[in-house]
Design a protein around this motif. Sequence first.
Motif, PDB file in Angstrom:
ATOM      1  N   ILE A  55      10.996 -12.505   1.168  1.00 39.63           N
ATOM      2  CA  ILE A  55      10.770 -13.197  -0.102  1.00 39.63           C
ATOM      3  C   ILE A  55       9.944 -12.337  -1.059  1.00 39.63           C
ATOM      4  CG2 ILE A  55       9.631 -15.201  -1.148  1.00 39.63           C
ATOM      5  CD1 ILE A  55      10.465 -16.782   1.355  1.00 39.63           C
ATOM      6  N   LYS A  56       8.987 -11.617  -0.537  1.00 40.55           N
ATOM      7  CA  LYS A  56       8.108 -10.770  -1.352  1.00 40.55           C
ATOM      8  C   LYS A  56       8.165  -9.310  -0.901  1.00 40.55           C
ATOM      9  CE  LYS A  56       6.228 -14.253  -3.569  1.00 40.55           C
ATOM     10  NZ  LYS A  56       6.342 -14.430  -4.987  1.00 40.55           N
ATOM     11  N   PRO A  57       9.332  -8.663  -1.003  1.00 38.58           N
ATOM     12  CA  PRO A  57       9.428  -7.282  -0.498  1.00 38.58           C
ATOM     13  C   PRO A  57       8.569  -6.294  -1.278  1.00 38.58           C
ATOM     14  CG  PRO A  57      11.412  -7.881  -1.689  1.00 38.58           C
ATOM     15  CD  PRO A  57      10.579  -9.126  -1.568  1.00 38.58           C
ATOM     16  N   GLU A  58       8.291  -6.590  -2.545  1.00 28.09           N
ATOM     17  CA  GLU A  58       7.457  -5.664  -3.332  1.00 28.09           C
ATOM     18  C   GLU A  58       6.044  -5.576  -2.790  1.00 28.09           C
ATOM     19  OE1 GLU A  58       7.076  -9.725  -5.133  1.00 28.09           O
ATOM     20  OE2 GLU A  58       8.782  -8.494  -4.565  1.00 28.09           O
ATOM     21  N   ARG A  59       5.589  -6.585  -2.097  1.00 33.74           N
ATOM     22  CA  ARG A  59       4.253  -6.575  -1.500  1.00 33.74           C
ATOM     23  C   ARG A  59       4.261  -6.161  -0.034  1.00 33.74           C
ATOM     24  NH1 ARG A  59      -0.297  -8.927  -3.729  1.00 33.74           N
ATOM     25  NH2 ARG A  59       0.037  -9.915  -5.731  1.00 33.74           N
ATOM     26  N   ALA A  60       5.332  -6.484   0.683  1.00 34.92           N
ATOM     27  CA  ALA A  60       5.326  -6.343   2.135  1.00 34.92           C
ATOM     28  C   ALA A  60       6.070  -5.122   2.653  1.00 34.92           C
ATOM     29  CB  ALA A  60       5.916  -7.595   2.766  1.00 34.92           C
ATOM     30  N   LEU A  61       6.830  -4.435   1.825  1.00 35.01           N
ATOM     31  CA  LEU A  61       7.684  -3.362   2.317  1.00 35.01           C
ATOM     32  C   LEU A  61       6.892  -2.148   2.810  1.00 35.01           C
ATOM     33  CD1 LEU A  61      10.661  -3.086   2.737  1.00 35.01           C
ATOM     34  CD2 LEU A  61      10.817  -1.908   0.560  1.00 35.01           C
ATOM     35  N   TRP A  62       5.934  -1.689   2.036  1.00 37.28           N
ATOM     36  CA  TRP A  62       5.145  -0.521   2.447  1.00 37.28           C
ATOM     37  C   TRP A  62       4.297  -0.781   3.688  1.00 37.28           C
ATOM     38  CZ3 TRP A  62       6.077   4.273   1.241  1.00 37.28           C
ATOM     39  CH2 TRP A  62       6.800   4.553   0.083  1.00 37.28           C
ATOM     40  N   PRO A  63       3.594  -1.913   3.775  1.00 39.26           N
ATOM     41  CA  PRO A  63       2.858  -2.165   5.023  1.00 39.26           C
ATOM     42  C   PRO A  63       3.774  -2.280   6.239  1.00 39.26           C
ATOM     43  CG  PRO A  63       2.071  -3.622   3.294  1.00 39.26           C
ATOM     44  CD  PRO A  63       3.268  -2.914   2.755  1.00 39.26           C
ATOM     45  N   THR A  64       4.945  -2.870   6.059  1.00 37.69           N
ATOM     46  CA  THR A  64       5.885  -2.985   7.175  1.00 37.69           C
ATOM     47  C   THR A  64       6.394  -1.606   7.588  1.00 37.69           C
ATOM     48  OG1 THR A  64       6.537  -5.159   6.386  1.00 37.69           O
ATOM     49  CG2 THR A  64       8.021  -4.078   7.937  1.00 37.69           C
ATOM     50  N   GLY A  65       6.654  -0.762   6.615  1.00 43.40           N
ATOM     51  CA  GLY A  65       7.050   0.610   6.923  1.00 43.40           C
ATOM     52  C   GLY A  65       5.978   1.357   7.681  1.00 43.40           C
ATOM     53  N   MET A  66       4.729   1.099   7.332  1.00 44.31           N
ATOM     54  CA  MET A  66       3.619   1.732   8.030  1.00 44.31           C
ATOM     55  C   MET A  66       3.537   1.245   9.484  1.00 44.31           C
ATOM     56  SD  MET A  66      -0.123   2.017   6.410  1.00 44.31           S
ATOM     57  CE  MET A  66      -1.409   2.968   7.143  1.00 44.31           C
ATOM     58  N   ILE A  67       3.798  -0.026   9.702  1.00 44.57           N
ATOM     59  CA  ILE A  67       3.806  -0.573  11.058  1.00 44.57           C
ATOM     60  C   ILE A  67       4.916   0.082  11.876  1.00 44.57           C
ATOM     61  CG2 ILE A  67       4.206  -2.667  12.418  1.00 44.57           C
ATOM     62  CD1 ILE A  67       2.903  -4.218  10.033  1.00 44.57           C
ATOM     63  N   PHE A  68       6.100   0.227  11.283  1.00 46.60           N
ATOM     64  CA  PHE A  68       7.209   0.866  11.990  1.00 46.60           C
ATOM     65  C   PHE A  68       6.938   2.347  12.255  1.00 46.60           C
ATOM     66  CE2 PHE A  68       9.817  -2.811  10.718  1.00 46.60           C
ATOM     67  CZ  PHE A  68      10.388  -3.080  11.943  1.00 46.60           C
ATOM     68  N   LEU A  69       6.283   3.029  11.327  1.00 45.73           N
ATOM     69  CA  LEU A  69       5.920   4.431  11.547  1.00 45.73           C
ATOM     70  C   LEU A  69       4.967   4.553  12.726  1.00 45.73           C
ATOM     71  CD1 LEU A  69       5.912   7.415  10.672  1.00 45.73           C
ATOM     72  CD2 LEU A  69       3.992   6.838   9.173  1.00 45.73           C
ATOM     73  N   GLY A  70       3.971   3.681  12.783  1.00 44.26           N
ATOM     74  CA  GLY A  70       3.048   3.691  13.915  1.00 44.26           C
ATOM     75  C   GLY A  70       3.756   3.384  15.218  1.00 44.26           C
ATOM     76  N   GLY A  71       4.697   2.456  15.180  1.00 41.90           N
ATOM     77  CA  GLY A  71       5.475   2.152  16.380  1.00 41.90           C
ATOM     78  C   GLY A  71       6.314   3.332  16.828  1.00 41.90           C
ATOM     79  N   PHE A  72       6.872   4.053  15.868  1.00 45.35           N
ATOM     80  CA  PHE A  72       7.662   5.237  16.196  1.00 45.35           C
ATOM     81  C   PHE A  72       6.790   6.319  16.826  1.00 45.35           C
ATOM     82  CE2 PHE A  72       9.390   9.411  14.972  1.00 45.35           C
ATOM     83  CZ  PHE A  72      10.580   9.371  15.696  1.00 45.35           C
ATOM     84  N   LEU A  73       5.595   6.536  16.276  1.00 42.55           N
ATOM     85  CA  LEU A  73       4.688   7.529  16.859  1.00 42.55           C
ATOM     86  C   LEU A  73       4.271   7.138  18.273  1.00 42.55           C
ATOM     87  CD1 LEU A  73       2.396   8.384  13.820  1.00 42.55           C
ATOM     88  CD2 LEU A  73       4.134   9.831  14.854  1.00 42.55           C
ATOM     89  N   THR A  74       4.029   5.855  18.471  1.00 47.28           N
ATOM     90  CA  THR A  74       3.666   5.376  19.800  1.00 47.28           C
ATOM     91  C   THR A  74       4.836   5.555  20.768  1.00 47.28           C
ATOM     92  OG1 THR A  74       2.199   3.766  18.772  1.00 47.28           O
ATOM     93  CG2 THR A  74       2.763   3.391  21.054  1.00 47.28           C
ATOM     94  N   PHE A  75       6.031   5.243  20.306  1.00 44.51           N
ATOM     95  CA  PHE A  75       7.226   5.429  21.126  1.00 44.51           C
ATOM     96  C   PHE A  75       7.438   6.914  21.452  1.00 44.51           C
ATOM     97  CE2 PHE A  75      11.876   6.159  21.253  1.00 44.51           C
ATOM     98  CZ  PHE A  75      12.178   5.434  22.397  1.00 44.51           C
ATOM     99  N   LEU A  76       7.236   7.773  20.464  1.00 42.02           N
ATOM    100  CA  LEU A  76       7.399   9.203  20.653  1.00 42.02           C
ATOM    101  C   LEU A  76       6.395   9.765  21.662  1.00 42.02           C
ATOM    102  CD1 LEU A  76       9.088  11.568  19.535  1.00 42.02           C
ATOM    103  CD2 LEU A  76       7.296  11.909  17.848  1.00 42.02           C
ATOM    104  N   SER A  77       5.227   9.181  21.706  1.00 42.35           N
ATOM    105  CA  SER A  77       4.196   9.673  22.632  1.00 42.35           C
ATOM    106  C   SER A  77       4.635   9.523  24.082  1.00 42.35           C
ATOM    107  CB  SER A  77       2.886   8.937  22.406  1.00 42.35           C
ATOM    108  OG  SER A  77       2.948   7.608  22.900  1.00 42.35           O
ATOM    109  N   GLN A  78       5.487   8.559  24.377  1.00 41.84           N
ATOM    110  CA  GLN A  78       5.953   8.373  25.755  1.00 41.84           C
ATOM    111  C   GLN A  78       6.785   9.556  26.213  1.00 41.84           C
ATOM    112  OE1 GLN A  78       4.732   5.727  27.428  1.00 41.84           O
ATOM    113  NE2 GLN A  78       3.667   5.353  25.507  1.00 41.84           N
ATOM    114  N   PHE A  79       7.519  10.173  25.305  1.00 43.28           N
ATOM    115  CA  PHE A  79       8.355  11.315  25.677  1.00 43.28           C
ATOM    116  C   PHE A  79       7.557  12.597  25.738  1.00 43.28           C
ATOM    117  CE2 PHE A  79      11.370   8.313  23.786  1.00 43.28           C
ATOM    118  CZ  PHE A  79      12.211   8.155  24.884  1.00 43.28           C
ATOM    119  N   ILE A  80       6.495  12.689  24.970  1.00 43.80           N
ATOM    120  CA  ILE A  80       5.648  13.876  25.018  1.00 43.80           C
ATOM    121  C   ILE A  80       4.829  13.883  26.297  1.00 43.80           C
ATOM    122  CG2 ILE A  80       3.704  15.044  23.914  1.00 43.80           C
ATOM    123  CD1 ILE A  80       4.760  14.017  21.246  1.00 43.80           C
ATOM    124  N   TYR A  81       4.332  12.715  26.660  1.00 43.46           N
ATOM    125  CA  TYR A  81       3.455  12.610  27.835  1.00 43.46           C
ATOM    126  C   TYR A  81       4.239  12.691  29.146  1.00 43.46           C
ATOM    127  CZ  TYR A  81      -0.301  10.920  30.817  1.00 43.46           C
ATOM    128  OH  TYR A  81      -1.256  10.802  31.778  1.00 43.46           O
TER     129      TYR A  81
END
Length: 82
Positions: A55-81
């Motif tokens: 409903i409010k993508p202009e407010r929520a899109l960037w924070p949601t993208g940041m959450i997904f970026l953090g999730g991707f980094l966390t997921f990537l760490s499993q393959f590095i470790y």
Amino acid sequence: MDDLFALAGIAFFSIGALVMLAGSIWFYVEAFRESLGWGIACLFFPLATIAFLFIKPERALWPTGMIFLGGFLTFLSQFIYA
């Protein structure tokens, strides 16, 4: 060499977790900036966060993208470790 990969994996996991935390806080701040009702709803009802995103993508899109970026980094760490 294994110690270096283990350290890199831990670093990626830690940075990813902090990025997800920052994105989540930013998301809730944006919900509360919109209105007190949206903020409380997003805090206590998980489906409200999805509704707020659509409903409010202009407010929520960037924070949601940041959450997904953090999730991707966390997921990537499993393959590095591993």
